[in-house]
Design a protein around this motif. Structure first.
Motif, short mmCIF file in Angstrom:
data_model
loop_
_atom_site.label_atom_id
_atom_site.label_comp_id
_atom_site.label_asym_id
_atom_site.label_seq_id
_atom_site.Cartn_x
_atom_site.Cartn_y
_atom_site.Cartn_z
N LEU A 67 0.82 -1.20 0.00
CA LEU A 67 0.00 0.00 0.00
C LEU A 67 0.86 1.26 0.00
O LEU A 67 0.50 2.26 -0.61
CB LEU A 67 -0.96 -0.02 1.19
CG LEU A 67 -1.97 -1.16 1.15
CD1 LEU A 67 -2.87 -1.12 2.36
CD2 LEU A 67 -2.78 -1.16 -0.12
N PHE A 68 2.02 1.20 0.64
CA PHE A 68 2.92 2.35 0.63
C PHE A 68 3.43 2.61 -0.79
O PHE A 68 3.59 3.76 -1.19
CB PHE A 68 4.08 2.13 1.60
CG PHE A 68 4.99 3.31 1.70
CD1 PHE A 68 4.56 4.50 2.28
CD2 PHE A 68 6.29 3.25 1.21
CE1 PHE A 68 5.39 5.60 2.37
CE2 PHE A 68 7.13 4.35 1.30
CZ PHE A 68 6.68 5.52 1.88
N GLN A 69 3.66 1.56 -1.57
CA GLN A 69 4.12 1.76 -2.95
C GLN A 69 3.06 2.47 -3.78
O GLN A 69 3.36 3.37 -4.55
CB GLN A 69 4.52 0.43 -3.59
CG GLN A 69 5.69 -0.26 -2.94
CD GLN A 69 6.86 0.67 -2.72
OE1 GLN A 69 7.26 1.42 -3.60
NE2 GLN A 69 7.42 0.63 -1.53
N SER A 70 1.80 2.08 -3.63
CA SER A 70 0.75 2.76 -4.40
C SER A 70 0.58 4.19 -3.90
O SER A 70 0.35 5.10 -4.69
CB SER A 70 -0.56 1.99 -4.33
OG SER A 70 -1.06 1.94 -3.02
N ALA A 71 0.71 4.41 -2.59
CA ALA A 71 0.62 5.77 -2.06
C ALA A 71 1.77 6.63 -2.57
O ALA A 71 1.59 7.82 -2.86
CB ALA A 71 0.60 5.75 -0.53
N ASN A 72 2.95 6.04 -2.71
CA ASN A 72 4.09 6.78 -3.27
C ASN A 72 3.80 7.23 -4.70
O ASN A 72 4.18 8.34 -5.09
CB ASN A 72 5.36 5.91 -3.27
CG ASN A 72 6.12 6.02 -1.99
OD1 ASN A 72 5.95 6.95 -1.22
ND2 ASN A 72 6.97 5.04 -1.74
N CYS A 73 3.16 6.38 -5.47
CA CYS A 73 2.82 6.77 -6.84
C CYS A 73 1.87 7.95 -6.86
O CYS A 73 2.03 8.88 -7.66
CB CYS A 73 2.19 5.58 -7.57
SG CYS A 73 3.33 4.23 -7.86
N PHE A 74 0.90 7.95 -5.96
CA PHE A 74 -0.06 9.05 -5.92
C PHE A 74 0.61 10.32 -5.38
O PHE A 74 0.32 11.42 -5.85
CB PHE A 74 -1.27 8.65 -5.08
CG PHE A 74 -2.47 9.50 -5.33
CD1 PHE A 74 -2.89 9.81 -6.61
CD2 PHE A 74 -3.20 9.99 -4.27
CE1 PHE A 74 -4.00 10.61 -6.83
CE2 PHE A 74 -4.32 10.78 -4.48
CZ PHE A 74 -4.72 11.09 -5.77
N PHE A 75 1.51 10.18 -4.43
CA PHE A 75 2.32 11.30 -3.92
C PHE A 75 3.09 11.94 -5.08
O PHE A 75 3.09 13.15 -5.26
CB PHE A 75 3.27 10.75 -2.86
CG PHE A 75 4.33 11.70 -2.38
CD1 PHE A 75 4.12 12.46 -1.24
CD2 PHE A 75 5.54 11.81 -3.04
CE1 PHE A 75 5.11 13.33 -0.78
CE2 PHE A 75 6.53 12.66 -2.59
CZ PHE A 75 6.31 13.43 -1.45
N TYR A 133 -1.37 11.73 2.15
CA TYR A 133 0.03 11.57 1.76
C TYR A 133 0.30 12.29 0.43
O TYR A 133 1.32 12.95 0.25
CB TYR A 133 0.37 10.09 1.69
CG TYR A 133 1.81 9.77 1.42
CD1 TYR A 133 2.83 10.25 2.24
CD2 TYR A 133 2.17 8.94 0.36
CE1 TYR A 133 4.16 9.94 2.00
CE2 TYR A 133 3.49 8.62 0.12
CZ TYR A 133 4.48 9.12 0.94
OH TYR A 133 5.79 8.80 0.70
N ALA A 134 -0.65 12.18 -0.49
CA ALA A 134 -0.49 12.85 -1.79
C ALA A 134 -0.46 14.36 -1.63
O ALA A 134 0.26 15.06 -2.35
CB ALA A 134 -1.62 12.44 -2.73
N MET A 135 -1.20 14.88 -0.67
CA MET A 135 -1.20 16.33 -0.44
C MET A 135 0.17 16.81 0.01
O MET A 135 0.55 17.95 -0.25
CB MET A 135 -2.25 16.72 0.59
CG MET A 135 -3.69 16.52 0.14
SD MET A 135 -4.06 17.40 -1.36
CE MET A 135 -4.53 16.04 -2.41
N ILE A 136 0.92 15.96 0.68
CA ILE A 136 2.30 16.32 1.04
C ILE A 136 3.12 16.50 -0.23
O ILE A 136 3.95 17.40 -0.33
CB ILE A 136 2.93 15.26 1.98
CG1 ILE A 136 2.15 15.22 3.30
CG2 ILE A 136 4.40 15.56 2.22
CD1 ILE A 136 2.54 14.06 4.20
N GLY A 137 2.88 15.66 -1.23
CA GLY A 137 3.55 15.82 -2.52
C GLY A 137 3.23 17.16 -3.15
O GLY A 137 4.11 17.85 -3.67
N ALA A 138 1.96 17.56 -3.09
CA ALA A 138 1.56 18.86 -3.64
C ALA A 138 2.22 20.00 -2.85
O ALA A 138 2.66 20.99 -3.43
CB ALA A 138 0.04 19.00 -3.61
N PHE A 139 2.30 19.85 -1.53
CA PHE A 139 2.96 20.86 -0.71
C PHE A 139 4.43 21.01 -1.10
O PHE A 139 4.93 22.12 -1.25
CB PHE A 139 2.84 20.49 0.78
CG PHE A 139 3.81 21.23 1.65
CD1 PHE A 139 3.56 22.55 2.00
CD2 PHE A 139 4.98 20.64 2.10
CE1 PHE A 139 4.46 23.26 2.79
CE2 PHE A 139 5.88 21.32 2.88
CZ PHE A 139 5.62 22.64 3.23
#
Length: 190
Positions: free
Chosen positions: A11-19, A141-147
């Motif tokens: 699940l962390f790998q898929s979350a990384n992709c969305f991040f 987690y993806a919102m951290i990527g946007a930040f």
């Protein structure tokens, strides 16, 4: 416990992709003036350049769902990350606006698989009462990527320009590929 360990890794790998997808989605917003100067275009063209991501991302949501049913998240997550990485590098290296358009289209197309793949994995690996929690955690987690594509990337772009950071994020997008391939395959085999 062993299953839970695999579950978290997958699940962390898929979350990384969305991040990564959200980082790439927001990145052009801190590059408006440098992009206009690099391609000798106005704000409208630069806005279209940024929006290409969303156009292809939206169009691909239903086909991605169908492809997930056919090929599964392992292939789509790995392929999506590869496409985003190549697109980001191409965007950073683009000498013409047309090449930059192609790079942004590739980024949007590759990003289209992240969230849906994560939801697919969550539905398979989590009990139904945890599905909402995983969805929310992935989105957060993806919102951290946007930040990171706002303040920190803005500082880097101001100091070093926009091209090198985009090429580096493109190259960095390939880093998780072996992890996606290995962990999702191992989880499926469990």
């Amino acid at each position: 416990r062993r299953r839970n360990s695999w579950l978290r890794r997958v699940l962390f790998q898929s979350a990384n992709c969305f991040f990564y997808a959200f980082f790439q989605r927001a990145a052009p917003s801190v590059m408006v003036d440098p992009l206009m100067a690099a391609f000798s275009v106005g704000a409208a063209v630069t806005g279209n350049l940024a929006a290409l991501y969303l156009y292809i991302y939206a169009v691909l949501q239903i086909p991605v769902g169908l492809l997930l049913d056919r090929w599964g998240p392992r292939i789509l997550l790995a392929g999506g990350m590869m496409l985003v990485g190549i697109g980001a590098a191409l965007f950073g290296l683009a000498e013409t606006i047309e090449v930059a358009y192609v790079g942004r289209l590739m980024i949007g197309a590759g990003s289209a698989v992240g969230f849906i793949s994560g939801l697919t994995l969550a539905s398979v690996w989590h009990p139904p009462q945890r599905f909402g929690l995983f969805s929310g955690m992935t989105m957060g987690y993806a919102m951290i990527g946007a930040f990171l594509a706002q303040g920190p990337l803005g500082i880097i772009v101001d100091g070093y320009g926009w091209r090198d950071p985009m090429v580096l994020t493109g190259i960095g997008g390939g880093g998780p590929l072996p992890l996606i391939w290995f962990f999702v395959e191992q989880a499926i085999a469990q």
